[in-house]
Every structure is written in C-alpha cells, then in structure tokens.
Scaffold this motif. Sequence first.
Motif, PDB file in Angstrom:
ATOM      1  N   ARG B  16       0.879  -1.257   0.082  1.00 55.99           N
ATOM      2  CA  ARG B  16      -0.085   0.098  -0.022  1.00 55.99           C
ATOM      3  C   ARG B  16       0.900   1.346  -0.050  1.00 55.99           C
ATOM      4  O   ARG B  16       0.478   2.205  -0.850  1.00 55.99           O
ATOM      5  N   LYS B  17       1.883   1.220   0.733  1.00 53.24           N
ATOM      6  CA  LYS B  17       2.586   2.593   0.857  1.00 53.24           C
ATOM      7  C   LYS B  17       3.687   2.787  -0.189  1.00 53.24           C
ATOM      8  O   LYS B  17       4.315   3.775  -0.419  1.00 53.24           O
ATOM      9  N   ASN B  42      14.577  -5.848  11.082  1.00 51.07           N
ATOM     10  CA  ASN B  42      13.044  -5.590  11.728  1.00 51.07           C
ATOM     11  C   ASN B  42      12.762  -6.794  12.459  1.00 51.07           C
ATOM     12  O   ASN B  42      12.313  -6.948  13.519  1.00 51.07           O
ATOM     13  N   ARG B  45      14.804  -7.530  15.904  1.00 46.12           N
ATOM     14  CA  ARG B  45      14.258  -6.506  16.688  1.00 46.12           C
ATOM     15  C   ARG B  45      12.974  -6.810  17.413  1.00 46.12           C
ATOM     16  O   ARG B  45      12.743  -6.645  18.842  1.00 46.12           O
ATOM     17  N   LEU B  46      11.876  -7.313  16.278  1.00 48.02           N
ATOM     18  CA  LEU B  46      10.811  -7.539  16.976  1.00 48.02           C
ATOM     19  C   LEU B  46      10.717  -8.592  18.002  1.00 48.02           C
ATOM     20  O   LEU B  46      10.098  -8.953  18.788  1.00 48.02           O
ATOM     21  N   ASP B 148       6.472  -7.973   4.581  1.00 44.67           N
ATOM     22  CA  ASP B 148       6.412  -7.305   6.008  1.00 44.67           C
ATOM     23  C   ASP B 148       4.906  -6.926   6.443  1.00 44.67           C
ATOM     24  O   ASP B 148       4.935  -6.177   7.495  1.00 44.67           O
ATOM     25  N   GLY B 149       3.897  -7.114   5.730  1.00 44.37           N
ATOM     26  CA  GLY B 149       2.761  -6.436   6.171  1.00 44.37           C
ATOM     27  C   GLY B 149       1.644  -7.573   6.947  1.00 44.37           C
ATOM     28  O   GLY B 149       0.619  -6.925   7.211  1.00 44.37           O
ATOM     29  N   ILE B 150       2.353  -8.489   7.477  1.00 46.82           N
ATOM     30  CA  ILE B 150       1.555  -9.525   8.265  1.00 46.82           C
ATOM     31  C   ILE B 150       1.327  -9.270   9.528  1.00 46.82           C
ATOM     32  O   ILE B 150       2.482  -8.728  10.139  1.00 46.82           O
ATOM     33  N   GLY B 151       0.598  -9.882  10.247  1.00 53.02           N
ATOM     34  CA  GLY B 151       0.303  -9.795  11.800  1.00 53.02           C
ATOM     35  C   GLY B 151       1.167 -10.739  12.501  1.00 53.02           C
ATOM     36  O   GLY B 151       2.122 -11.492  12.061  1.00 53.02           O
ATOM     37  N   ILE B 152       0.914 -10.803  13.838  1.00 48.33           N
ATOM     38  CA  ILE B 152       1.904 -11.599  14.729  1.00 48.33           C
ATOM     39  C   ILE B 152       1.617 -12.996  14.522  1.00 48.33           C
ATOM     40  O   ILE B 152       2.564 -13.880  14.462  1.00 48.33           O
ATOM     41  N   GLN B 154       0.288 -14.519  12.186  1.00 49.29           N
ATOM     42  CA  GLN B 154       0.868 -15.293  10.850  1.00 49.29           C
ATOM     43  C   GLN B 154       2.412 -15.392  10.933  1.00 49.29           C
ATOM     44  O   GLN B 154       2.644 -16.172  10.300  1.00 49.29           O
ATOM     45  N   ARG B 155       2.952 -14.348  11.434  1.00 50.84           N
ATOM     46  CA  ARG B 155       4.522 -14.394  11.577  1.00 50.84           C
ATOM     47  C   ARG B 155       5.052 -15.771  12.334  1.00 50.84           C
ATOM     48  O   ARG B 155       5.799 -16.594  12.219  1.00 50.84           O
ATOM     49  N   ASP B 314      -5.134 -13.197   2.477  1.00 54.27           N
ATOM     50  CA  ASP B 314      -3.665 -12.941   3.034  1.00 54.27           C
ATOM     51  C   ASP B 314      -2.498 -13.703   2.328  1.00 54.27           C
ATOM     52  O   ASP B 314      -1.736 -14.297   3.130  1.00 54.27           O
TER      53      ASP B 314
END
Lengths: 84, 328
Positions: B16-17, B42, B45-46, B148-152, B154-155, B314
């Motif tokens: 999107r961005k 990322n 760090r996450l 990099d747009g998925i939620g936790i 899904q990760r 998704d």
Amino acid sequence: MTTRQRIIEALHQATGALDDPLLAPKLLGEGDVNLLEVNADSLVQFEFMMHLEEAFDIELNEDDFQNHAMLNALQAHIDSKIAA
Amino acid sequence: MSIEDYFAPAREKAFRKDIHVDGSREVLRCPALVASDNGAENYRRLAEHLKLDFSQIAELLDHLPVFQEGEAHAQTRAEIAKMIAQTSKERGTVLRKAVSKFDRLGQTGPVELMQDVIKPSVDILFTNLIGVDISKLDISELSLVLTDGIGIRQRRRLEKQLKDLDDALRAQFPDASPREIQFKKTLVAMGHDSTMGSAALSMLQMIMDHPGKTFAQMPFPDLFSHTGVPFIRRTARDDVSFAEQSIPKGHDVSVMLNIFDAPSPDADRKLIFGLGRHVCLGGPVSMQYWQAVTHVVSGIDRKAVITQIDEKQDTLFRIPDTVLLEIS
Ligand code: HEM
C-alpha cells in the motif's frame, strides 16, 4: 468488557497509554484517538497488534491498522471480524 | 467471464505504501530500481521486543536473492541455479508423475482443482527439487516471508512452517551446508505457490474462454497466460521517472507484472518472470511443468464447468484457495 475496553487494555499493555495524562481521559471517555499517533514506534504497534490478536482471538495485519487508524474505526472493524 | 472477476485487483494486493508502477522492459531494466531491504533486522528487533523466536524467518531473509545485489547476489544465483540443475536429469520422470494428477479431470463428477489436483502435482515437482517430501509438510504460508505487512499470528505460523521444513531438510541432508538448506527453502518460498497460482489461473481462464468445449478442444498456450506473481518490489536508489510517474530516491516501488497477462502480446508474456539480473531462476522449470500439464489436459475429452472459486486470502501471490469443477 466491551470491545472498546479490551482494545484500550491492549493499547495500555503495549504503550502505557492510560498513564498518559492527556490521552487517558480521551480513552476512558467516549473520545476518538488516532492509534497510529499513539503507536508511533513500529515495535510498539506490533506489540499492540499481538495483544489485540490474543484478546479477540483474531488475526490482524498492517492494512487493518492503516485502514482503521482511529480507535472507533478499529473497534467497528474488530467487531465485524468477530461477527464474521 | 474473466478471472479478474474472482480475484482482488493486483494493485490492492501490492504494498500500500509503495508507488505502483506498471511493469515494462524499461522499468524492469532500470538501474536506479534496486532490491529492497530484506527486513531481517526488523524481524530480529521484533523478536527481541516481543520475546518471540523469528530466527528462521530472519535467516531465510538473509539468503533470498530478491533482496540482494552485487557480488553476494551473483553468488547466490549461481548456487541456486546449480541446485536446480542438479535435479534436471530426473525432470522428465518427475514431470510425468506430477502431471498424472491431472488425469483426475478425465473422470466425471465434481472435483476440487487446487487441493486434489494442482497442489499434489506441484508438491511432486518440489519434492524432487529440494529432496524432502513436501506433501507431508504445511508450507501454505511460506511465501509470506516476502512481505512485511503480516500480523503476529501469521508470523508465528510462518516461523513454525519454516522450522518444520528446516528440521526435515537437516534430517534428510545432515551433511548439507547451512547455505544449501536456506536455498532449498528459497526454492519453495519463491517457486511453489507462484507455480500453483500461475497454473490455476491459466487453467481457469482457458475454461472460462471456452464454455461448452472439451479440454481437448481448448488451445492451451505454451506459456502461462496469467501469473500468480502480480507484482515485485524495488527501492529507488536515485530519483527516477517513468512516463508521468516520478519516484523520489529512497521510495519503495511495487512493479505490477499482471500487466503481462493475456491478452498482452506473447513477446511480453515471458516478462511475468521478470527481466535482468533478478529474472526468475525457476522460469524454465515452471514452463516445462506447464507444458507437461497442458499436454495431459489437451488429451482429455471432457467438459468442465466452474461452480466455485474462492481466492486464497492474506497471500502475496494470486492463488485460488478452492476451485470446484463439475466434469462431464
Ligand atoms: C509460474 C511460476 C513462476 C513465476 C510467475 C515466477 C515469477 C518470478 C519473478 C517475477 C521473479 C523476479 C523477482 C524480482 O525481480 O524481484 C522471480 C524470481 C525468482 N524465482 Fe520465480 N517464478 C515462478 C516459478 C519459480 C520456480 C518454480 C522457482 C524455483 C524452482 C522460482 C525461483 C525463483 C527465484 C530463486 C527467484 C529469485 C531470483 C533473483 O532475485 O535473482 N520461481 N520469479
């Protein structure tokens, strides 16, 4: 607990928002807040997302946050996800 | 009827961005558009922040050629190309076995195209490519490593799927180097769902374009008519502009590749595999696969009516979740 209350709890867990003297009255009242501003740091935003996913037993992604940046919009979005 | 009626517009799937740019030779060759950041830091760090384990994801991201440039990229490509070439001797036998799953379209009655035909078929191809039985593993979300747009949640599932694949590969190849293991995972992440999606969409569009015809009467093309990989990603190293669009330095760009879907000219169709230094390393294998599929299906004197199509949600790729066909 209402959806709004659970969202605010998740937000507080991630950001400590309820300790913020400017933000807390808005959150505890009926006010609408821009969550992207509260969660300016992306790590904190992910933590908020994780708490929401656990609290509501749903899946969220970045688009959910970008498209529903305001608290009221996110609340409606989560309600519709739960209903689906 | 068109498959476009059943799938979310490719631009809605793209990041999107990003600035969205239609693919063209000029765009794909543009030296100012380079591989985007791999996002591994990322994830690290996450993981630290949330006290979760994302080490499998971060490790794979560090090996994916789409996020590399220069010497490291050239070296990665050489090793992956060699890995694919090492399986080429068995390719004929493997392809015959893989496409025999399409014999199912010769039996009358309802059939679910994705889970009963295309997935088991593509699984056979990839089992040969990486050397472990992929059909026993859940790899349904592996391609999400590219976004990099998925939620936790899904990760976490992605991490688990990668870990299970990693365990299976290490058990099968105890002497393999860590790079070899990562490149085998790369093949699955980059190639499995893209092949499934492209084969499914191309098959569906053919059925839609020829109502009342048998498979044997359909003019299957040699190349996929539609791609399961609707866009790729780049970052602008310098200010750059195409036609009316200006892209400022540092901006991420989604380059739309579905623009090369039929009815674009055949000469452009192969651009669904990209162009230049990142051109798909599995292009020849997936084309061989598609040609083997169409060879089998062209021999089937049955008609198919599509009764249901559900898009897989998704995902980064364009791929159906369910396709119900009624064969008569
Ligand atoms: C119809 C099926 C497929 C389509 C449409 C497709 C499409 C693409 C595209 C568009 C790229 C370029 C990415 C970029 O420039 O950023 C690419 C790269 C790649 N593909 Fe495929 N692909 C397919 C099948 C496969 C298969 C079967 C494999 C493995 C066996 C594979 C492995 C790769 C790899 C390793 C790269 C990375 C190349 C690099 O960055 O240097 N692909 N693919």
